[in-house]
Design an enzyme around this catalytic site. Structure first.
Site, short mmCIF file in Angstrom:
data_model
loop_
_atom_site.label_atom_id
_atom_site.label_comp_id
_atom_site.label_asym_id
_atom_site.label_seq_id
_atom_site.Cartn_x
_atom_site.Cartn_y
_atom_site.Cartn_z
N CYS A 75 -3.26 -15.13 0.69
CA CYS A 75 -4.00 -15.53 1.89
C CYS A 75 -5.11 -16.53 1.57
O CYS A 75 -5.42 -17.39 2.37
CB CYS A 75 -4.57 -14.30 2.59
N GLU B 136 -0.59 -22.09 7.74
CA GLU B 136 -0.48 -21.33 6.50
C GLU B 136 1.00 -21.30 6.11
O GLU B 136 1.83 -20.72 6.82
CB GLU B 136 -1.00 -19.90 6.73
N LYS C 208 0.55 2.28 6.21
CA LYS C 208 1.90 1.74 6.42
C LYS C 208 2.09 0.51 5.52
O LYS C 208 1.44 -0.51 5.72
CB LYS C 208 2.13 1.33 7.88
N GLU D 184 -8.17 -8.71 7.78
CA GLU D 184 -8.15 -9.73 6.72
C GLU D 184 -6.87 -10.53 6.94
O GLU D 184 -5.78 -10.04 6.68
CB GLU D 184 -8.17 -9.01 5.36
P1 NDP Z 1 2.85 -9.56 9.18
O1 NDP Z 1 1.48 -9.82 9.61
O2 NDP Z 1 3.92 -9.40 10.22
O3 NDP Z 1 2.93 -8.24 8.26
C1 NDP Z 1 1.84 -7.57 7.71
C2 NDP Z 1 1.95 -6.07 7.99
O4 NDP Z 1 1.85 -5.82 9.40
C3 NDP Z 1 3.28 -5.44 7.57
O5 NDP Z 1 3.05 -4.13 7.12
C4 NDP Z 1 4.03 -5.43 8.87
O6 NDP Z 1 5.08 -4.48 8.92
C5 NDP Z 1 2.95 -5.04 9.85
N1 NDP Z 1 3.25 -5.36 11.23
C6 NDP Z 1 4.18 -6.21 11.73
N2 NDP Z 1 4.14 -6.22 13.07
C7 NDP Z 1 3.19 -5.35 13.43
C8 NDP Z 1 2.68 -4.91 14.69
N3 NDP Z 1 3.14 -5.38 15.84
N4 NDP Z 1 1.70 -3.99 14.69
C9 NDP Z 1 1.20 -3.50 13.55
N5 NDP Z 1 1.65 -3.86 12.34
C10 NDP Z 1 2.62 -4.79 12.27
O7 NDP Z 1 3.27 -10.69 8.18
P2 NDP Z 1 4.76 -11.23 7.91
O8 NDP Z 1 5.34 -10.35 6.92
O9 NDP Z 1 5.53 -11.40 9.18
O10 NDP Z 1 4.45 -12.68 7.36
C11 NDP Z 1 4.33 -13.78 8.27
C12 NDP Z 1 3.25 -14.70 7.85
O11 NDP Z 1 2.02 -14.01 7.85
C13 NDP Z 1 3.38 -15.22 6.43
O12 NDP Z 1 4.21 -16.32 6.37
C14 NDP Z 1 1.97 -15.55 6.11
O13 NDP Z 1 1.66 -16.83 6.62
C15 NDP Z 1 1.18 -14.51 6.86
N6 NDP Z 1 0.76 -13.39 5.98
C16 NDP Z 1 -0.53 -13.33 5.62
C17 NDP Z 1 -0.94 -12.33 4.77
C18 NDP Z 1 -2.35 -12.24 4.30
O14 NDP Z 1 -2.61 -11.61 3.29
N7 NDP Z 1 -3.29 -12.82 5.02
C19 NDP Z 1 -0.02 -11.33 4.25
C20 NDP Z 1 1.32 -11.43 4.76
C21 NDP Z 1 1.67 -12.45 5.58
P3 NDP Z 1 6.59 -4.94 8.57
O15 NDP Z 1 6.57 -5.40 7.19
O16 NDP Z 1 7.33 -3.68 8.77
O17 NDP Z 1 6.94 -6.01 9.56
#
Ligand code: NDP
Length: 513
Positions: free
Chosen positions: A324, A421, A216, A290
């Site tokens: 990250c 973060e 996904k 991660e």
């Molecule tokens: P998320 O953790 O929400 O998104 C990452 C992935 O998880 C996306 O594919 C998202 O789908 C999916 N997701 C969201 N909700 C669920 C759920 N309940 N169950 C399973 N999968 C889910 O990150 P955000 O996009 O909301 O970003 C928010 C913050 O997270 C950022 O500001 C940053 O601080 C951190 N972040 C960290 C990352 C890293 O690499 N460590 C990467 C991205 C964000 P969808 O896009 O459809 O919501």
């Protein structure tokens, strides 16, 4: 030197490395500064043929969502819609897991390693052949500068397929004395900051080890994953081995909790990571998480300052700081903090923020309006808590989600900008006097993903590396990635490793001979 009256020279200067750039205040030697700028160097969009609507990729077919719903993917640099994408339902996710299970049972799970390797090599080669198309699409959909998608994301994604293709028929050497069996169906959820690269980190080792995959992508960046579906077709990958299912976060959870999934791999925020952990609790599913980070980039007084400045800039402004493992906390030794900050400010004034498709752009667009709001809110919190903010004067485009590179000094360890973060181009500077204090402050975070150490002394590097509570520590460099090298964190940054043989381990069950 490039001047406004000599655009040809300006263009050729534009391709020199970031560190070689001349400050724009250079004059002719008569004390008079001549204003100049880089000529635009836009990458052509013609290489990308966007479809009006993309389906889900399930069982090798392009299918609509079962309820016909779609969502729109937007270019964050222009706010223009790029394409409509099918929005999966729980029933679609179920169909994808079933397709992956069937492909695992009937074909992929029993295929000899050398046959799996051929497909992976083919995918790697196609990614290289279509690299320009992928780079342009990735920049359009995510906002990252073309020079990063072109030189980092896409080549590294291909490199992961090359690397794991090499392991597919050599698992007995990767795990000597044991028999490595695939786990079955891997459910993988990826974020928006490195969409294609995170896909490669997850799909390549899974397939090499004989698993099938349901992936996904993030809702703001589904397009490179859907173009990858086309690569799977082009490579004649058997239907159902890879399934790509865009949809909202809840759909991700229906993948995590699906009884037909044997292994879950997630990259994203710590909050969602915790929910996923709960989602697999009580099952025998494998899990790798991660998650976020708040890395310290530690500069000692014996470090070559100009090199350290480049490393600090790369550490936090690469990919708009949406990384990250970004070096979002600079720990500077007190004796050099003033010259270091001065050099950093000088360097920041040369960073070009703007059109991600311009080859001169250093900092592109923030991935989404929501992320821009989050960065804006945290920066306001930093100022309210008394930190001093510096932003270089630079024009931001009229449209799109852009944020100026930002540097905070006078930051308290308790401040939100030192603890949370931000996931944006925002650096918080703290200071230290002794190596012990640096260790103490660097580890004073709930995260543990990465760290950087800048010093002239090899012995000091070893001393620091041993004491850093971080999964990856870079010495006199930052943000170096390689498919052979494991990556991952501990504490709130998650667990499990991706990359290298460790990354393969997460996708196999080891049995005695
Ligand atoms: P998320 O953790 O929400 O998104 C990452 C992935 O998880 C996306 O594919 C998202 O789908 C999916 N997701 C969201 N909700 C669920 C759920 N309940 N169950 C399973 N999968 C889910 O990150 P955000 O996009 O909301 O970003 C928010 C913050 O997270 C950022 O500001 C940053 O601080 C951190 N972040 C960290 C990352 C890293 O690499 N460590 C990467 C991205 C964000 P969808 O896009 O459809 O919501």
């Amino acid at each position: 030197m490039a001047t406004e009256t000599d655009p040809a020279v300006a263009r050729s200067d534009a391709v020199t490395s970031v560190g070689d750039r001349a400050p724009s205040s250079w004059g002719l030697g008569d004390g008079q500064a001549i204003p100049w700028d880089y000529a635009p160097a836009p990458e052509s969009r013609d290489v990308v043929r966007l479809k009006e609507r993309y389906g889900l990729f399930i069982g090798g077919k392009d299918v609509a969502a079962s309820d016909g719903q779609v969502f729109t993917s937007v270019n964050p640099a222009t706010e223009e819609p790029l394409a409509e994408v099918a929005r999966a339902t729980a029933a679609d996710m179920d169909a994808a897991v079933r397709a992956a299970r069937t492909a695992f049972r009937r074909r992929w799970g029993g295929l000899p390693g050398k046959e799996r390797a051929k497909y992976l090599f083919r995918i790697a080669r196609i990614l290289q052949e279509r690299s320009r198309e992928f780079a342009v699409l990735e920049s359009m959909d995510s906002g990252k500068p073309i020079k990063e998608s072109r030189d980092v994301d896409v080549p590294l994604a291909a490199a992961h397929f090359w690397y794991y293709a090499g392991w597919a028929d050599k698992l007995e050497y990767a795990f000597p004395g044991r028999v490595a069996k695939p786990l079955g169906v891997a459910g993988q959820i990826i974020p928006w900051n490195f969409p294609l690269l995170m896909l490669a980190w997850k799909i390549a080792p899974a397939l090499a080890a004989g698993n099938t995959v349901v992936l996904k992508p993030a809702s703001t960046t589904p397009l490179s994953a859907l173009l990858f579906a086309d690569v799977c077709r082009q490579a004649d990958l058997p239907p159902g081995v890879v399934n790509i299912v865009p949809g909202p976060g809840e759909i991700g959870m229906s993948l995590v909790t699906h009884p037909g999934v044997d292994k879950v791999a997630f990259t994203g925020s710590t909050d969602i990571g915790k929910k996923i952990y709960k989602g697999v609790a009580g099952t025998d599913k494998g899990l790798t998480l991660e998650l976020g980070g708040k890395a310290a980039n530690i500069v000692f007084d014996d470090a070559p300052l100009d090199q350290a400045v480049e490393g600090v800039v790369n550490g936090i402004y690469f990919n708009q700081g949406e990384v990250c493992c970004a070096g979002s906390r600079l720990l500077a030794q007190e004796s050099i903090v003033e010259p270091l900050i001065e050099k950093l400010k000088d360097r920041l004034s040369t960073i070009r923020v703007g059109d991600p498709l311009d080859k001169n752009t250093d900092v592109g667009a923030i991935n989404s309006r929501a992320q821009l709001e989050k960065i804006t809110e945290l920066v306001a919190a930093g100022r309210a808590e008394g930190a001093e903010m510096y932003q270089p004067a630079c024009d931001l485009p009229d449209r799109g989600y852009f944020f100026r590179p930002t540097l905070f000094t006078n930051v308290a360890q308790s401040s939100r900008i030192a603890r949370e973060e931000i996931f944006g181009p925002v650096l918080s500077v703290l200071t230290f006097r002794t190596p012990e204090e640096a260790v103490e402050k660097a580890n004073n975070t709930p995260y543990g993903l990465s760290a950087g150490v800048w010093t002239d002394k090899g012995s000091r590097i070893l001393h620091m590396v041993k004491r850093m509570k971080a999964g990856v520590v870079w010495a006199n460099t930052f943000n170096r990635f390689d498919p052979t090298s494991p990556f991952g964190g501990y504490k709130e940054s998650g667990f499990g490793r991706e990359g290298g043989m460790h990354g393969l381990h997460a996708y196999v069950r080891l049995e005695d001979r």
